[in-house]
Design an enzyme around this catalytic site. Structure first.
Site, PDB file in Angstrom:
ATOM      1  CE  LYS A  67      -6.927  40.386  11.526  1.00 29.42           C
ATOM      2  NZ  LYS A  67      -6.191  41.522  12.106  1.00 29.42           N
ATOM      3  CG  ASP A 100      -9.542  42.829  12.087  1.00 34.18           C
ATOM      4  OD1 ASP A 100      -9.708  41.607  12.245  1.00 34.18           O
ATOM      5  OD2 ASP A 100      -8.417  43.359  12.017  1.00 34.18           O
ATOM      6  CB  CYS A 102      -6.033  44.207   9.627  1.00 42.44           C
ATOM      7  SG  CYS A 102      -5.447  44.568  11.307  1.00 42.44           S
TER       8      CYS A 102
END
Length: 230
Positions: free
Chosen positions: A133, A24, A166
């Protein structure tokens, strides 16, 4: 085989059976004006993390490791985010921020938006894999597990943001699926106060994996060059 000095002990891995996971590294999480910044999280110290990820990616690619980039987010209508029947609807700070500030609707973590894009400094190359995702863990509703198993990959080296959300979620899920997870601590950044970073790293090195740093990782790879077999 490569032996990496780490906490709580060194770990040995075959770079040909290892993937570098970049979690990310989007404007949303690393750039002023992105989602985390607008939601009140401090992103002022993310620049060194970006530089360290660049270094780690370069070393991993030279060693023949697979590079996997994750982008967290949803479709423009946020169907993938889940409605009120999903806990994600209630706990996602991006969704909560947009409900509080309706002018941001459609701008945070929406596919195709500036917020969703990877930061300018980090550009996937041919041979890398880019995966969307919809939740914190990179294993949930993605082909990650299939991609790794089909290539015989058992070791995962993690970088990215946020360490305590995450990154840790993906590493934990990997642990449950019998993957060996390593975090490069100076190539990660927390969402929240500094103690969140320390707590996440403590959890990882004590219960779920190993913790090292970018310089040590690069040094461990530098003695031998590898060529990935397609």
């Amino acid at each position: 085989m490569t032996t990496l000095t780490a906490r709580p002990e060194a770990i040995t891995f075959d770079p040909q059976q290892t993937a570098l996971i970049v979690v990310d590294m989007q404007n949303a999480y690393a750039t002023p004006g992105g989602y985390l910044d607008l939601a009140g999280f401090d992103v002022s110290t993310t620049r060194p993390v970006i530089a360290n990820i660049q270094t780690a990616v370069t070393a991993a690619r030279a060693a023949g490791m697979l590079i996997i980039w994750f982008q967290n987010g949803w479709d423009e209508q946020y169907v993938e985010a889940g409605g009120p029947g999903s806990p994600n609807f209630h706990k996602s700070n991006a969704l909560k921020t947009m409900r509080k500030q309706p002018q941001l609707q459609g701008k945070l973590l929406a596919k195709g938006s500036w917020d969703y894009q990877l930061v300018d400094e980090l550009v996937p190359q041919p041979g890398d894999i880019v995966l969307p995702k919809p939740r914190y863990s990179g294993f949930f509703n993605t082909p990650l597990d299939s991609i790794l198993r089909s290539r015989g990959i058992r070791h995962l080296v993690f970088t990215g943001i946020a360490t305590n959300v995450c990154v840790e979620s993906t590493l934990r899920d990997g642990f449950f699926l019998e993957y060996f997870g390593v975090v490069l601590e100076d190539a990660t950044h927390q969402a929240g106060p500094e103690f969140a970073q320390k707590a996440a790293l403590f959890n990882i090195e004590t219960f779920f994996g190993w913790v090292s740093d970018v310089e040590t990782f690069c040094d461990a790879l530098s003695s031998t060059s590898f060529a990935r077999i397609a």
